[in-house]
Write a protein that holds these residues in place. Sequence first.
Motif, PDB file in Angstrom:
ATOM      1  N   GLU A   1      -4.005 -29.575 -25.936  1.00 48.20           N
ATOM      2  CA  GLU A   1      -5.009 -28.545 -25.726  1.00 48.20           C
ATOM      3  C   GLU A   1      -6.407 -29.098 -25.932  1.00 48.20           C
ATOM      4  OE1 GLU A   1      -6.512 -24.849 -24.771  1.00 48.20           O
ATOM      5  OE2 GLU A   1      -4.480 -25.678 -24.552  1.00 48.20           O
ATOM      6  N   TYR A   2      -6.551 -29.972 -26.941  1.00 46.11           N
ATOM      7  CA  TYR A   2      -7.840 -30.602 -27.196  1.00 46.11           C
ATOM      8  C   TYR A   2      -8.264 -31.467 -26.009  1.00 46.11           C
ATOM      9  CZ  TYR A   2     -11.283 -33.738 -29.275  1.00 46.11           C
ATOM     10  OH  TYR A   2     -12.408 -34.493 -29.510  1.00 46.11           O
TER      11      TYR A   2
ATOM     12  N   LEU B   1      -9.390 -29.218 -23.138  1.00 50.09           N
ATOM     13  CA  LEU B   1     -10.714 -28.630 -23.382  1.00 50.09           C
ATOM     14  C   LEU B   1     -11.796 -29.668 -23.162  1.00 50.09           C
ATOM     15  CD1 LEU B   1      -9.958 -26.437 -26.536  1.00 50.09           C
ATOM     16  CD2 LEU B   1     -10.386 -25.643 -24.197  1.00 50.09           C
ATOM     17  N   ARG B   2     -11.562 -30.883 -23.635  1.00 50.44           N
ATOM     18  CA  ARG B   2     -12.555 -31.933 -23.422  1.00 50.44           C
ATOM     19  C   ARG B   2     -12.767 -32.192 -21.930  1.00 50.44           C
ATOM     20  NH1 ARG B   2     -14.095 -36.014 -27.477  1.00 50.44           N
ATOM     21  NH2 ARG B   2     -14.758 -37.027 -25.568  1.00 50.44           N
TER      22      ARG B   2
ATOM     23  N   LEU C   1      -1.444 -29.281 -29.925  1.00 47.87           N
ATOM     24  CA  LEU C   1      -2.866 -29.181 -30.220  1.00 47.87           C
ATOM     25  C   LEU C   1      -3.637 -30.325 -29.565  1.00 47.87           C
ATOM     26  CD1 LEU C   1      -2.736 -28.130 -33.992  1.00 47.87           C
ATOM     27  CD2 LEU C   1      -3.356 -26.689 -32.030  1.00 47.87           C
ATOM     28  N   ALA C   2      -3.024 -31.529 -29.623  1.00 44.62           N
ATOM     29  CA  ALA C   2      -3.693 -32.683 -29.021  1.00 44.62           C
ATOM     30  C   ALA C   2      -3.836 -32.494 -27.511  1.00 44.62           C
ATOM     31  CB  ALA C   2      -2.898 -33.960 -29.322  1.00 44.62           C
TER      32      ALA C   2
END
Length: 368
Positions: A344-345, A348-349, A341-342
């Motif tokens: 992917e985050y 995205l950023r 998740l980190a």
Amino acid sequence: MSCSESTNIKSFAEGDILHPQVLALFPLCDLTEEDLSQNPQFCKLLVTLTKHVDSTGLTLSLKTELEKADQKLQSQRRNWLRSQGLFQTLKEMIQEHCVRRHYSTVPPDQNVFYETMEKCLLVAQCVRMLDPSNSTQKEQPNILGLEPQQILQLMPLEKNVQRMKQSLPHELEKHLKNKCLSLLCYYHPEWENKSENLKCTKLSYLAKQVDKDKKNAESLKESCRENKILLQRQSQLYLSELIKCIKLLQTLILDHRLKIQTELDKKKLDYFEGKCELVLQKIKTEMVDIQLDTYTPDTISAHRKIREKLDSELKCCQEEKQGAEVKLASFEILGKEFQALAEEYGRLRQEIEMKNWALKEFTQYSNK
């Protein structure tokens, strides 16, 4: 050996002067009086040998045969030199005639004379080379298959040969006379312009003078040889004495060095210790001077304020680090799913930032 020599040997063999006379009878032996004194039996042997051999070490019979062989050799040598000298003289006469013919006009009879003599010499040389009688190889093959009789057919006409033989003694005498006069002028240049009769008179004394000069040259050569031998002996003696002096000097130097080496090393050690201590003190003094010049009271107070500020910032950073480490530890508890998740985050950023940058650039160009 003669009877007088035998009597002399018997007389000095019983006296005290035996050794020098034995050495005189054997000059080629590398012996000394000390060698003969240490070996009396060998000295007696040499005295006995003097009755059978000469000073060069040859026996009396062998010396007689050698003298006869030497006389025979000298006789043959004289004959060979006589014929060789005559041959060389005739060649010189022919060469001089060739030179003279190029620079001046020569009578026809002289041309015929020298041409006939040259042909006779060439034929004689060829016949001598083809004749195997003087060779050790009796079955030696002839050169180009020629025979001496075939070469003899190339002789000049008989009448020309007879005329040449009749004129040859006179021409030879004239040539030798000119050479003698040239030799006289070489020895006495002042006689060059004198009359021929006076020169011929002086020629009678030339042989004595040449013989005298030859004997003087041989005497000088012998004296040079003796001086060379004497110089070699003196040089050898000088070198041996020089080596002894060098060894003695080395011994004195080593003894003297061993005695003072310890004291000298101690003084050198004290000197270097003192010098090192002085250099260290000088370095410390220079360091103190540099510190005093660099850190003034104002600089020290400013450094203190900077240190206090840096310490406070360091303390804040350490607290932030501790807080981040606590959060990181809490995130690590969640496992691999949180890591995905980190990631992917983060992706995205990054896309959001790229799109914001593109939108900003597009808006900027649209306004223009």
